[in-house]
Motif scaffolding. Structure first.
Motif, mmCIF file in Angstrom:
data_model
loop_
_atom_site.group_PDB
_atom_site.id
_atom_site.type_symbol
_atom_site.label_atom_id
_atom_site.label_comp_id
_atom_site.label_asym_id
_atom_site.label_seq_id
_atom_site.Cartn_x
_atom_site.Cartn_y
_atom_site.Cartn_z
ATOM 1 N N VAL A 21 55.514 64.175 23.507
ATOM 2 C CA VAL A 21 54.933 63.815 22.206
ATOM 3 C C VAL A 21 56.018 63.732 21.139
ATOM 4 C CG1 VAL A 21 53.386 64.600 20.374
ATOM 5 C CG2 VAL A 21 52.667 64.734 22.758
ATOM 6 N N ALA A 22 56.929 64.726 21.140
ATOM 7 C CA ALA A 22 57.997 64.731 20.133
ATOM 8 C C ALA A 22 58.911 63.520 20.300
ATOM 9 C CB ALA A 22 58.800 66.020 20.240
ATOM 10 N N ILE A 23 59.282 63.222 21.553
ATOM 11 C CA ILE A 23 60.141 62.063 21.798
ATOM 12 C C ILE A 23 59.413 60.771 21.428
ATOM 13 C CG2 ILE A 23 61.309 60.727 23.603
ATOM 14 C CD1 ILE A 23 61.955 63.348 24.987
ATOM 15 N N GLY A 24 58.104 60.706 21.768
ATOM 16 C CA GLY A 24 57.340 59.511 21.417
ATOM 17 C C GLY A 24 57.249 59.305 19.918
ATOM 18 N N VAL A 25 56.996 60.398 19.180
ATOM 19 C CA VAL A 25 56.921 60.287 17.719
ATOM 20 C C VAL A 25 58.273 59.879 17.151
ATOM 21 C CG1 VAL A 25 56.588 61.605 15.592
ATOM 22 C CG2 VAL A 25 54.999 61.886 17.496
ATOM 23 N N THR A 26 59.347 60.476 17.681
ATOM 24 C CA THR A 26 60.687 60.129 17.206
ATOM 25 C C THR A 26 60.993 58.658 17.451
ATOM 26 O OG1 THR A 26 61.458 62.385 17.647
ATOM 27 C CG2 THR A 26 63.132 60.674 17.421
ATOM 28 N N MET A 27 60.683 58.164 18.648
ATOM 29 C CA MET A 27 60.969 56.771 18.962
ATOM 30 C C MET A 27 60.081 55.827 18.151
ATOM 31 S SD MET A 27 63.461 57.122 20.877
ATOM 32 C CE MET A 27 63.709 55.395 21.197
ATOM 33 N N ALA A 28 58.817 56.262 17.875
ATOM 34 C CA ALA A 28 57.939 55.414 17.052
ATOM 35 C C ALA A 28 58.479 55.301 15.630
ATOM 36 C CB ALA A 28 56.518 55.983 17.042
ATOM 37 N N VAL A 29 58.903 56.433 15.071
ATOM 38 C CA VAL A 29 59.480 56.402 13.721
ATOM 39 C C VAL A 29 60.765 55.574 13.720
ATOM 40 C CG1 VAL A 29 60.508 57.814 11.912
ATOM 41 C CG2 VAL A 29 58.433 58.580 13.059
ATOM 42 N N THR A 30 61.580 55.753 14.769
ATOM 43 C CA THR A 30 62.815 54.972 14.868
ATOM 44 C C THR A 30 62.506 53.482 14.964
ATOM 45 O OG1 THR A 30 63.904 56.820 15.994
ATOM 46 C CG2 THR A 30 64.942 54.649 16.174
ATOM 47 N N GLY A 31 61.502 53.129 15.775
ATOM 48 C CA GLY A 31 61.117 51.723 15.877
ATOM 49 C C GLY A 31 60.632 51.163 14.555
ATOM 50 N N LEU A 32 59.866 51.973 13.802
ATOM 51 C CA LEU A 32 59.399 51.533 12.485
ATOM 52 C C LEU A 32 60.586 51.263 11.551
ATOM 53 C CD1 LEU A 32 57.122 51.104 10.389
ATOM 54 C CD2 LEU A 32 57.225 53.571 9.935
ATOM 55 N N VAL A 33 61.539 52.195 11.545
ATOM 56 C CA VAL A 33 62.722 52.019 10.684
ATOM 57 C C VAL A 33 63.511 50.795 11.119
ATOM 58 C CG1 VAL A 33 64.905 53.063 9.978
ATOM 59 C CG2 VAL A 33 62.839 54.468 10.119
ATOM 60 N N LEU A 34 63.664 50.607 12.439
ATOM 61 C CA LEU A 34 64.433 49.459 12.931
ATOM 62 C C LEU A 34 63.751 48.142 12.575
ATOM 63 C CD1 LEU A 34 65.665 50.692 16.426
ATOM 64 C CD2 LEU A 34 67.014 50.343 14.359
ATOM 65 N N ARG A 35 62.406 48.113 12.651
ATOM 66 C CA ARG A 35 61.707 46.889 12.268
ATOM 67 C C ARG A 35 61.927 46.575 10.793
ATOM 68 N NH1 ARG A 35 57.881 48.950 15.886
ATOM 69 N NH2 ARG A 35 56.680 49.945 14.205
ATOM 70 N N ARG A 36 61.863 47.613 9.973
ATOM 71 C CA ARG A 36 62.100 47.389 8.541
ATOM 72 C C ARG A 36 63.550 46.971 8.292
ATOM 73 N NH1 ARG A 36 57.477 47.702 9.402
ATOM 74 N NH2 ARG A 36 55.874 48.717 8.143
ATOM 75 N N LEU A 37 64.476 47.582 9.017
ATOM 76 C CA LEU A 37 65.875 47.168 8.885
ATOM 77 C C LEU A 37 66.071 45.748 9.389
ATOM 78 C CD1 LEU A 37 67.780 50.404 9.957
ATOM 79 C CD2 LEU A 37 67.544 49.467 7.661
ATOM 80 N N GLY A 38 65.287 45.370 10.410
ATOM 81 C CA GLY A 38 65.366 43.990 10.892
ATOM 82 C C GLY A 38 64.949 42.994 9.825
#
Length: 458
Positions: free
Chosen positions: A185-202
């Motif tokens: 769960v922790a890794i999934g939440v971390t990767m989801a937040v990271t994906g959100l940030v990466l999409r915004r950075l994209g």
């Protein structure tokens, strides 16, 4: 665009000489960091749980051992009682075996073990490695079985923590899957937040790419994250600033082009008003001298001077015509181009000249009209002079906020296709750069030579 790299390059002269470290991906950093954090948490939790379980096993077994020793001592008959002491000791050993955390063994005076019912064990024993980790130092107590004056045997009481270790193992078996689920769960939440940030950075990266390609009217959308929204506002402010600077630069470039055209007109007027009359007077004087019937050698010289003066006058007239080339104020671009083609038709009556333009064409500003006019004149003139075409087609189009002028001819193709670039192409390219336009040099396509000038509309 790498702001860090730019700062390093300007702030530290030796920055460019340093070896560049390979870039790391944010997803890899987030995954590695969360996995490492979980492993550390798992290891700490496991050490704490095993330490607490070991202490609990030791305390439970010690307490059970002391109680079993005390009870056995109290229940054994005294040496002076006339009872079956060995049978009583066997019952006590069986009772101790039935208790948790301890076991007992009865041996006769020769050291042989008295047969007793087997002691119950845990239903789900712990693995050997867990048992070795949690097992405390064994303890034992030897209680003699006597009947005065003889020693009949010995009752040995020992600690047996297998059942307590099994319970600790069952708790650990429940805890380990919970830790694994929490880790996922922790890794999934971390990767989801990271994906959100990466999409915004994209999205920010796409906006910067639009800026790099010159489309400064595009704006980066808000990310919905406070930190990234501030960065988005900075990027949009930079784009707006660059757009204003580019507009001001184009305005100045257009002003310079307009002033240059005015200067060209002034030079043409000076040539016409000063050199023209002088050349005419020279030719008149030569004609008057020829009427006096000079000597043959002098007559030949005067004739040669007259020919050279005529050539100079012709060159001066061509230069004046070229310098005065600019659209007439107040006339639309289509009408100006039609007049230009009529002039070319007089020069080359055997060539079919055609204009393809929509009835409603957006009018460029003064600088744009001058640039388009000179592009069309230079391109058509080059085709007539060098390509021997039978047909020349001029196309004007207005679409997608831009005005496009295209010249097509079915001639042999210009010399510029061989790789050399003349002054005419260099001038057209410079005008396009000054106005933020695009110029495509002549290219061959399906038997036609095509060149194009595209200028954005304000």
């Amino acid at each position: 665009m790498d702001a860090t790299g730019q700062i390093g390059a300007f702030g530290d002269p030796s920055a460019k000489d340093r070896p560049q470290r390979p870039a790391m991906r944010l997803r890899a950093i987030a995954l590695t960091g969360s996995a490492t954090a979980w492993l550390a948490t798992f290891a700490i939790t496991l050490v704490v749980v095993l330490g607490n379980a070991r202490d609990s096993v030791r305390e439970e077994t010690d307490s059970a051992f002391r109680m079993a020793s005390a009870v056995a001592t109290m229940r054994l008959p005294t040496a002076f009682e006339r009872r079956d002491v060995m049978a009583e000791a066997a019952r006590i050993a069986v009772d101790i075996r039935g208790q948790r955390h301890v076991t007992a063994e009865l041996r006769d005076r020769s050291g042989r073990a008295v047969e007793l019912p087997p002691a119950p064990g845990p239903e789900h024993p712990a693995p050997r490695w867990i048992a070795d980790l949690l097992r405390p130092e064994p303890r034992s107590d030897l209680i003699p079985v006597t009947q005065y004056p003889n020693v009949l045997g010995v009752l040995e009481i020992r600690t047996e923590p297998s059942d307590e270790i099994a319970e600790a193992w069952q708790d650990l078996r429940v805890l380990l899957p919970m830790l694994a689920v929490m880790a996922l769960v922790a890794i999934g939440v971390t990767m989801a937040v990271t994906g959100l940030v990466l999409r915004r950075l994209g999205l920010l990266g796409a906006a910067l790419e639009q800026m790099r390609q010159g489309r400064l009217d595009e704006r980066a959308p808000r990310a919905g994250l406070a930190e990234l929204d501030r960065l988005t506002e900075d990027v949009n402010a930079l784009a707006a600033h660059l757009a204003r600077e580019r507009a001001e630069n184009r305005r100045l470039q257009a002003r310079m082009m307009t002033l240059a055209e005015a200067e060209r007109a002034r030079i043409a007027s000076d040539l016409h008003d000063e050199i023209g009359p002088q050349l005419f007077a020279l030719q008149a004087a030569l004609g008057q001298a020829a009427r006096h019937r000079p000597e043959p050698e002098l007559a030949e010289t005067l004739s040669a001077i007259d020919r050279h003066a005529a050539a100079i006058r012709k060159s001066a007239r061509a230069a004046i015509d070229d310098l005065r080339l600019s659209p007439t104020e107040g006339i639309s671009l289509v009408d100006t181009v039609q007049e230009l083609l009529l002039e070319f038709q007089d020069m080359a009556p055997e060539v079919e000249l055609a204009l393809d333009a929509p009835p409603e064409l957006p009018e460029p500003d003064e600088a744009g009209q001058i640039a388009l006019y000179r592009f069309l004149r230079e391109s058509v003139l080059n085709a007539l002079r060098h390509a021997a075409p039978r047909r020349v087609r001029v196309e004007l189009q207005g679409d997608d906020g831009a005005l496009t002028a295209r010249v097509c001819d079915d001639g042999t193709g210009p010399a510029a296709l061989s790789g050399k670039r003349g002054l005419g192409q260099t001038g057209m390219r410079d005008r396009a750069t000054a106005l933020g336009a695009s110029y495509q040099p002549p290219r061959r396509q399906a038997g036609w030579t095509i060149t194009e000038f595209r200028i954005p509309q304000a």
